[in-house]
Design a protein around this motif. Structure first.
Motif, short mmCIF file in Angstrom:
data_model
loop_
_atom_site.label_atom_id
_atom_site.label_comp_id
_atom_site.label_asym_id
_atom_site.label_seq_id
_atom_site.Cartn_x
_atom_site.Cartn_y
_atom_site.Cartn_z
N VAL A 278 0.62 -0.91 0.29
CA VAL A 278 -0.54 -0.17 0.23
C VAL A 278 0.99 1.56 -0.01
CG1 VAL A 278 -1.54 1.86 1.75
CG2 VAL A 278 -1.76 -0.73 1.23
N LEU A 279 1.74 0.87 1.06
CA LEU A 279 2.60 2.39 0.41
C LEU A 279 3.07 2.76 -0.02
CD1 LEU A 279 4.62 1.87 4.57
CD2 LEU A 279 2.80 3.56 4.04
N ALA A 280 3.74 1.79 -1.49
CA ALA A 280 3.86 1.83 -2.86
C ALA A 280 3.37 2.53 -3.62
CB ALA A 280 4.52 0.57 -3.32
N TYR A 281 2.06 2.94 -3.79
CA TYR A 281 0.91 3.24 -3.59
C TYR A 281 0.89 5.06 -3.17
CZ TYR A 281 0.36 -1.31 -7.20
OH TYR A 281 0.61 -2.16 -8.19
N THR A 282 0.70 4.75 -1.77
CA THR A 282 0.41 6.12 -1.53
C THR A 282 1.95 7.52 -2.01
OG1 THR A 282 1.11 5.60 0.96
CG2 THR A 282 -1.47 4.99 -0.11
N PHE A 283 2.84 6.81 -1.83
CA PHE A 283 4.17 7.20 -2.13
C PHE A 283 4.93 7.24 -3.11
CE2 PHE A 283 6.80 5.78 2.19
CZ PHE A 283 5.90 6.17 3.17
N GLY A 284 3.84 6.57 -4.28
CA GLY A 284 4.16 6.62 -5.67
C GLY A 284 3.54 8.32 -5.99
N VAL A 285 2.23 8.15 -6.07
CA VAL A 285 1.60 9.10 -6.83
C VAL A 285 1.85 10.42 -5.35
CG1 VAL A 285 -0.33 9.25 -4.72
CG2 VAL A 285 -0.61 9.84 -6.93
N MET A 286 2.34 10.99 -4.96
CA MET A 286 3.11 11.48 -4.34
C MET A 286 4.00 11.88 -4.41
SD MET A 286 4.44 11.74 0.23
CE MET A 286 5.08 10.82 -0.04
N ALA A 287 4.89 11.05 -4.91
CA ALA A 287 6.74 11.44 -5.70
C ALA A 287 6.37 12.06 -7.12
CB ALA A 287 7.30 10.34 -5.84
N GLU A 288 5.07 11.30 -8.10
CA GLU A 288 4.56 11.70 -8.99
C GLU A 288 4.79 14.04 -9.30
OE1 GLU A 288 2.75 10.59 -13.48
OE2 GLU A 288 3.12 8.95 -11.83
N PHE A 289 3.28 13.68 -8.29
CA PHE A 289 3.36 14.84 -8.43
C PHE A 289 3.45 15.99 -7.73
CE2 PHE A 289 -0.67 13.10 -10.55
CZ PHE A 289 -0.58 12.92 -10.65
N ASP A 290 4.55 15.86 -7.23
CA ASP A 290 5.80 16.52 -5.95
C ASP A 290 6.60 17.15 -6.92
OD1 ASP A 290 6.85 17.87 -4.33
OD2 ASP A 290 7.64 16.37 -3.72
N LEU A 291 5.99 18.05 -7.76
CA LEU A 291 7.08 19.02 -8.57
C LEU A 291 8.21 19.38 -8.51
CD1 LEU A 291 4.07 20.71 -10.80
CD2 LEU A 291 4.75 18.62 -11.10
N SER A 292 7.87 20.21 -7.13
CA SER A 292 9.68 20.60 -6.85
C SER A 292 10.45 19.42 -6.12
CB SER A 292 9.25 21.38 -4.58
OG SER A 292 8.77 20.36 -3.97
N GLY A 293 9.50 18.06 -5.65
CA GLY A 293 11.28 17.28 -5.22
C GLY A 293 11.09 16.94 -3.56
N GLU A 294 9.89 18.09 -3.11
CA GLU A 294 10.95 18.29 -1.58
C GLU A 294 10.05 17.73 -0.77
OE1 GLU A 294 10.89 22.76 -1.53
OE2 GLU A 294 13.03 22.60 -2.51
N LEU A 295 8.19 17.83 -1.01
CA LEU A 295 7.07 17.10 0.66
C LEU A 295 7.76 16.03 -0.21
CD1 LEU A 295 4.42 19.33 -1.18
CD2 LEU A 295 6.04 19.63 1.15
N VAL A 296 7.93 15.01 -1.10
CA VAL A 296 8.45 13.38 -1.13
C VAL A 296 9.14 13.09 0.26
CG1 VAL A 296 10.72 13.24 -2.37
CG2 VAL A 296 8.68 11.20 -1.80
N ALA A 297 10.18 13.88 0.53
CA ALA A 297 10.49 13.05 1.65
C ALA A 297 9.74 13.72 2.82
CB ALA A 297 12.03 14.84 2.37
N LEU A 298 8.69 14.28 3.58
CA LEU A 298 8.02 14.24 4.45
C LEU A 298 7.62 12.82 4.74
CD1 LEU A 298 5.35 17.27 4.32
CD2 LEU A 298 7.65 16.89 5.12
N GLY A 299 7.81 12.01 3.94
CA GLY A 299 7.36 10.52 4.26
C GLY A 299 7.69 9.68 5.14
#
Length: 403
Positions: free
Chosen positions: A315-336
């Motif tokens: 499940v986390l692979a998919y929730t993190f995945g869509v988050m990463a694709e739309f994090d255009l700055s590449g910064e918010l994904v670190a909040l995982g």
């Protein structure tokens, strides 16, 4: 005709080496039961004191996961990993000096800070992938393997021969091996962020941030529900009369099954879309919770644990995945990393309160409700993503990966 540029993240060497860095970031959380058991014996600590140590570690983990937004794209990724791994290894080795309880709290906070920085770094590296679901599935799978290995090796092979000191030295060596030695194969910085910053036309930032935050909330709710049960799986088994060594083997097997869930998510990717795989696995997780609520034999306990733990990495692979694709700055994904910290902090606390007030079935209900809520939140994120891609196709302004 130009040859399409290959994303430097999407190579086997980077996946494996960055996955080891991620494993270093998750290592202390994964071996926490064994580590705290050793702490209790060595320093004579009670459950409340151990809980405070866990809280200190999680606070450090979450604080540095959040602070990574300030420097994750300003420093070399290799420098971040080397310094963070050295910090964790040094903090663990300092425990060999038999510090006071107050000093031990500070040590665990520092160790948590180092692992939080490593985990945030790994989230950022894999978030640069052009196939984030596959990347995060592999990440979540490989990061589990070292922890599962040490959970077996530390109490069985290391502690009987070299004792408490040997356990700490082994953990410190593992941090260096995973967090520093693979760095020549880890990129120094983000290529995707540079490409995005140079793109003239992009998805509306407001829309992308809504999708990212929905995915983050889904990840946090899911982790909170999972951790509320994970912390008490051993006690559930003992309550029904299972032996401790049997439960330990089941949980070790479940840990490896969790890794398998990540690898399977990586293999599936987006072949059947984003929502359907998550819905199927959450249904399996709910069936696992039902089995745990009603088990009266080892077979049903094993079935419940496997269904429950398999869902985590998947499940986390998919929730993190869509988050990463739309994090255009590449910064918010670190909040995982912050999601992991908060889930690990709040989940067991909520579970303990529910169990004391209403019994073990209540925490299983709580976890199930969290999973259903995750499906709704994640579904909203996927729906917005689909609508966004439809608008893009109509306007023909930008091309991104499909759903």
């Amino acid at each position: 005709m130009k040859t399409p540029k290959t994303n430097p993240i999407d190579t086997p060497s980077v996946y494996v080496c960055a996955g080891l860095v991620s494993g270093a970031g998750a290592l202390l959380l994964n071996v926490l039961p064994v580590l705290f058991g050793a702490f209790a014996e060595r320093f004579g600590l009670g459950e409340q004191q151990l809980g405070n140590l866990a809280m200190a570690m999680n606070l450090g983990f979450g604080a540095f996961g959040l602070a990574s937004l300030l420097w994750i794209h300003r420093l070399s990724w290799r420098v971040i990993s080397a310094l963070s791994s050295a910090l964790v290894a040094g903090a663990i080795m300092f425990v060999l000096r038999d510090p006071s309880y107050e000093a031990l709290l500070a040590i665990m906070a520092l160790a948590g800070a180092g692992t939080g920085a490593l985990y945030a770094l790994a989230m950022t590296i894999f978030g640069d992938s052009s196939q984030p679901e596959r990347a995060f599935g592999f990440k979540l799978g490989i990061e589990t393997v070292p922890g599962a290995f040490l959970l077996i090796v530390l109490p069985v092979a290391v502690a009987p021969v070299w004792g408490f000191d040997g356990m700490l030295i082994t953990i410190a060596i593992a941090m260096v091996v995973m967090g520093i030695l693979p760095l020549p194969w880890v990129p120094r910085r983000s290529e995707r962020r540079l490409e995005v910053s140079g793109t003239a036309v992009r998805i509306a930032s407001t829309e992308s941030r809504i999708i990212v935050w929905l995915s983050l909330v889904a990840s946090l709710v899911f982790l909170t529900g999972i951790m509320s049960v994970w912390a008490f799986l051993e006690l559930m088994g003992k309550k029904t009369g299972l032996a401790s060594d049997t439960i330990g083997m089941v949980l070790a097997l479940g840990f490896l099954i969790n890794a398998g869930g990540g690898f399977i998510a990586s293999a599936i990717g987006l072949k059947v879309g984003r929502f359907m795989p998550v819905a199927v696995i959450i249904l399996a997780e709910l069936l696992g919770l039902v089995a745990l609520a009603q088990f009266s034999s080892l077979v049903t306990y094993v079935a419940g644990v496997i269904c429950f733990l398999f869902s985590i990495g998947f499940v986390l692979a998919y929730t993190f995945g869509v988050m990463a694709e739309f994090d255009l700055s590449g910064e918010l994904v670190a909040l995982g990393a912050l999601c992991l910290s908060l889930g690990a902090a709040f989940g067991p606390a909520i579970g303990g309160v529910l169990i004391e007030a209403f019994g073990y079935s209540s925490v299983l209900w709580f976890s199930g409700v969290c999973s259903v809520a995750v499906l709704a939140i994640y579904g909203a994120a996927v729906m917005r993503a689909q609508l966004t891609f439809q608008r893009i196709r109509v306007s023909g302004t930008v091309v991104m990966s499909g759903l």
